[in-house]
Scaffold this active site. Structure first.
Site, PDB file in Angstrom:
ATOM      1  N   ARG A  44       0.838  -1.196   0.000  1.00  0.00           N
ATOM      2  CA  ARG A  44       0.000   0.000   0.000  1.00  0.00           C
ATOM      3  C   ARG A  44       0.875   1.249   0.000  1.00  0.00           C
ATOM      4  O   ARG A  44       2.004   1.235   0.477  1.00  0.00           O
ATOM      5  CB  ARG A  44      -0.914   0.029   1.237  1.00  0.00           C
ATOM      6  CG  ARG A  44      -1.816  -1.152   1.393  1.00  0.00           C
ATOM      7  CD  ARG A  44      -2.586  -1.117   2.692  1.00  0.00           C
ATOM      8  NE  ARG A  44      -3.513   0.011   2.773  1.00  0.00           N
ATOM      9  CZ  ARG A  44      -4.285   0.274   3.816  1.00  0.00           C
ATOM     10  NH1 ARG A  44      -4.232  -0.499   4.894  1.00  0.00           N
ATOM     11  NH2 ARG A  44      -5.104   1.310   3.796  1.00  0.00           N
ATOM     12  N   ILE A  77       3.316   4.226  -0.187  1.00  0.00           N
ATOM     13  CA  ILE A  77       4.710   4.322  -0.603  1.00  0.00           C
ATOM     14  C   ILE A  77       5.290   2.937  -0.844  1.00  0.00           C
ATOM     15  O   ILE A  77       6.021   2.706  -1.813  1.00  0.00           O
ATOM     16  CB  ILE A  77       5.530   5.083   0.454  1.00  0.00           C
ATOM     17  CG1 ILE A  77       5.085   6.551   0.525  1.00  0.00           C
ATOM     18  CG2 ILE A  77       7.020   4.994   0.151  1.00  0.00           C
ATOM     19  CD1 ILE A  77       5.717   7.323   1.661  1.00  0.00           C
ATOM     20  N   ILE A  80       3.330   2.706  11.225  1.00  0.00           N
ATOM     21  CA  ILE A  80       1.997   3.103  11.659  1.00  0.00           C
ATOM     22  C   ILE A  80       2.086   4.462  12.338  1.00  0.00           C
ATOM     23  O   ILE A  80       3.180   4.942  12.664  1.00  0.00           O
ATOM     24  CB  ILE A  80       1.375   2.087  12.650  1.00  0.00           C
ATOM     25  CG1 ILE A  80       2.243   1.972  13.915  1.00  0.00           C
ATOM     26  CG2 ILE A  80       1.187   0.730  11.986  1.00  0.00           C
ATOM     27  CD1 ILE A  80       1.603   1.148  15.027  1.00  0.00           C
ATOM     28  N   ASP A 113      -1.146   9.100  16.674  1.00  0.00           N
ATOM     29  CA  ASP A 113      -0.848  10.490  17.019  1.00  0.00           C
ATOM     30  C   ASP A 113      -1.562  10.946  18.289  1.00  0.00           C
ATOM     31  O   ASP A 113      -2.651  10.477  18.625  1.00  0.00           O
ATOM     32  CB  ASP A 113      -1.237  11.405  15.866  1.00  0.00           C
ATOM     33  CG  ASP A 113      -0.396  11.179  14.619  1.00  0.00           C
ATOM     34  OD1 ASP A 113       0.600  10.432  14.702  1.00  0.00           O
ATOM     35  OD2 ASP A 113      -0.737  11.750  13.563  1.00  0.00           O
ATOM     36  N   GLN A 122       7.318  16.954  14.876  1.00  0.00           N
ATOM     37  CA  GLN A 122       5.969  17.355  14.487  1.00  0.00           C
ATOM     38  C   GLN A 122       5.054  17.328  15.703  1.00  0.00           C
ATOM     39  O   GLN A 122       5.104  16.416  16.523  1.00  0.00           O
ATOM     40  CB  GLN A 122       5.422  16.424  13.403  1.00  0.00           C
ATOM     41  CG  GLN A 122       4.022  16.773  12.900  1.00  0.00           C
ATOM     42  CD  GLN A 122       3.950  18.168  12.321  1.00  0.00           C
ATOM     43  OE1 GLN A 122       3.675  19.119  13.053  1.00  0.00           O
ATOM     44  NE2 GLN A 122       4.203  18.293  11.014  1.00  0.00           N
ATOM     45  N   TYR A 152       6.086   8.943  16.710  1.00  0.00           N
ATOM     46  CA  TYR A 152       6.428   8.756  15.303  1.00  0.00           C
ATOM     47  C   TYR A 152       7.747   9.455  14.965  1.00  0.00           C
ATOM     48  O   TYR A 152       8.624   8.874  14.309  1.00  0.00           O
ATOM     49  CB  TYR A 152       5.295   9.301  14.435  1.00  0.00           C
ATOM     50  CG  TYR A 152       5.467   9.119  12.954  1.00  0.00           C
ATOM     51  CD1 TYR A 152       5.131   7.918  12.334  1.00  0.00           C
ATOM     52  CD2 TYR A 152       5.948  10.156  12.160  1.00  0.00           C
ATOM     53  CE1 TYR A 152       5.283   7.752  10.970  1.00  0.00           C
ATOM     54  CE2 TYR A 152       6.102  10.003  10.791  1.00  0.00           C
ATOM     55  CZ  TYR A 152       5.762   8.802  10.197  1.00  0.00           C
ATOM     56  OH  TYR A 152       5.912   8.638   8.839  1.00  0.00           O
ATOM     57  N   PRO A 193      10.945  10.955   3.206  1.00  0.00           N
ATOM     58  CA  PRO A 193       9.963  11.686   2.408  1.00  0.00           C
ATOM     59  C   PRO A 193       9.330  12.819   3.197  1.00  0.00           C
ATOM     60  O   PRO A 193       9.217  12.770   4.432  1.00  0.00           O
ATOM     61  CB  PRO A 193       8.911  10.620   2.070  1.00  0.00           C
ATOM     62  CG  PRO A 193       9.548   9.302   2.391  1.00  0.00           C
ATOM     63  CD  PRO A 193      10.514   9.583   3.496  1.00  0.00           C
ATOM     64  N   TYR A 253       5.655  15.240   2.746  1.00  0.00           N
ATOM     65  CA  TYR A 253       4.248  14.833   2.669  1.00  0.00           C
ATOM     66  C   TYR A 253       3.971  14.215   1.296  1.00  0.00           C
ATOM     67  O   TYR A 253       4.212  14.829   0.260  1.00  0.00           O
ATOM     68  CB  TYR A 253       3.336  16.023   2.934  1.00  0.00           C
ATOM     69  CG  TYR A 253       3.307  16.402   4.396  1.00  0.00           C
ATOM     70  CD1 TYR A 253       2.350  15.861   5.245  1.00  0.00           C
ATOM     71  CD2 TYR A 253       4.263  17.260   4.937  1.00  0.00           C
ATOM     72  CE1 TYR A 253       2.329  16.179   6.598  1.00  0.00           C
ATOM     73  CE2 TYR A 253       4.256  17.578   6.284  1.00  0.00           C
ATOM     74  CZ  TYR A 253       3.281  17.030   7.107  1.00  0.00           C
ATOM     75  OH  TYR A 253       3.277  17.336   8.452  1.00  0.00           O
TER      76      TYR A 253
END
Length: 247
Positions: free
Chosen positions: A19, A21, A92, A95, A148, A154, A184, A186
């Site tokens: 799925r 990337i 996964i 968040d 982030q 993550y 990468p 977004y």
């Protein structure tokens, strides 16, 4: 239907390879002529549809489980031959701001995104060292480099992948094994498309090239890094973010 590619002796394993990337990476490697096996953990129907559409075989195992990973890779190599190329893409998100994050959500992300790299590399490293050849690419993230909000788990895992990459590269270089990371920005995947449109637009406005990455943008970088003649490139993190981060 993906056109059948000529086979080579190089076998590539792409974790989370059915799925997003991972799918693009699996297809790009297949189209370059590698024998490709894409692993998955949860969605059997999606994996089977991917395999039927592309002709790429799939294998189910939990990359966040050390023993399951060792056994699965042993089975794969017994059936298909040695793994020469490993792409660690399984990941996964769970968040939430750190002070409200459950220990389970921290643990799940670290195990799936970071510990899985140790588990898979541990399983293939002895064989690669004996054969004096190996290509390992770990799929990190811009958020591992910059951090982030709401992603301490993550970001920590993805940053850890970069340190893991550098250390393993130093250990493995004399054995003909390169270890690199791709980070990468977004990417136009199902996960990113779920972001509220007004928020997504603000993200795109911060990307100098003015668009999201395509999964194929990342896949082309992986193809470059795993090539036989990329043997002088190791221990690097290749950023694919349209200029969003230039550190």
């Amino acid at each position: 239907m993906i056109a059948a590619a000529p086979t080579t002796n190089r076998l590539a394993l792409v974790t989370g390879g059915t799925r997003g990337i991972g799918e693009a990476i699996s297809i790009a490697l297949h189209n370059e002529g590698y024998r490709v096996l894409a692993s998955f953990q949860r969605n059997h129907e999606v994996a089977q549809a991917f395999s039927e559409r592309t002709g790429i075989p799939v294998f189910k195992f939990d990359a966040s489980d050390f023993e399951a990973t060792q056994q699965s890779i042993h089975t794969i190599e017994a059936d298909m031959g040695p793994i020469d190329i490993l792409v660690n893409n399984a990941g996964i998100t769970r968040d939430g701001v750190m002070h409200k994050m459950s220990p389970q959500n921290w643990h799940d992300v670290i195990e799936t995104n970071l510990s899985s790299c140790f588990y898979t590399c541990h399983a293939v490293m002895t064989g690669m060292r004996e054969r004096k050849f190996g290509r390992i690419v770990n799929i990190s993230s811009i958020n591992g480099l910059e951090g982030q909000f709401g992603q301490t788990n993550y970001a920590a895992a993805k940053a850890g992948m970069c340190g893991f990459t550098k250390s393993l590269a130093k250990e493995s270089a004399r054995s003909g094994i390169t270890v690199n990371a791709v980070a990468p920005g977004y990417v136009d995947t199902e996960m990113v498309r779920a972001i509220a449109p007004e928020v997504l637009q603000k993200i795109i406005e911060k990307i100098p090239v003015g668009r999201l990455a395509k999964p194929e943008d990342v896949a082309r970088c992986v193809n470059f890094l795993v090539a036989d003649d990329a043997d002088f490139i190791t221990g690097t993190t290749l950023s694919v973010n349209g200029g969003q981060s230039m550190a």
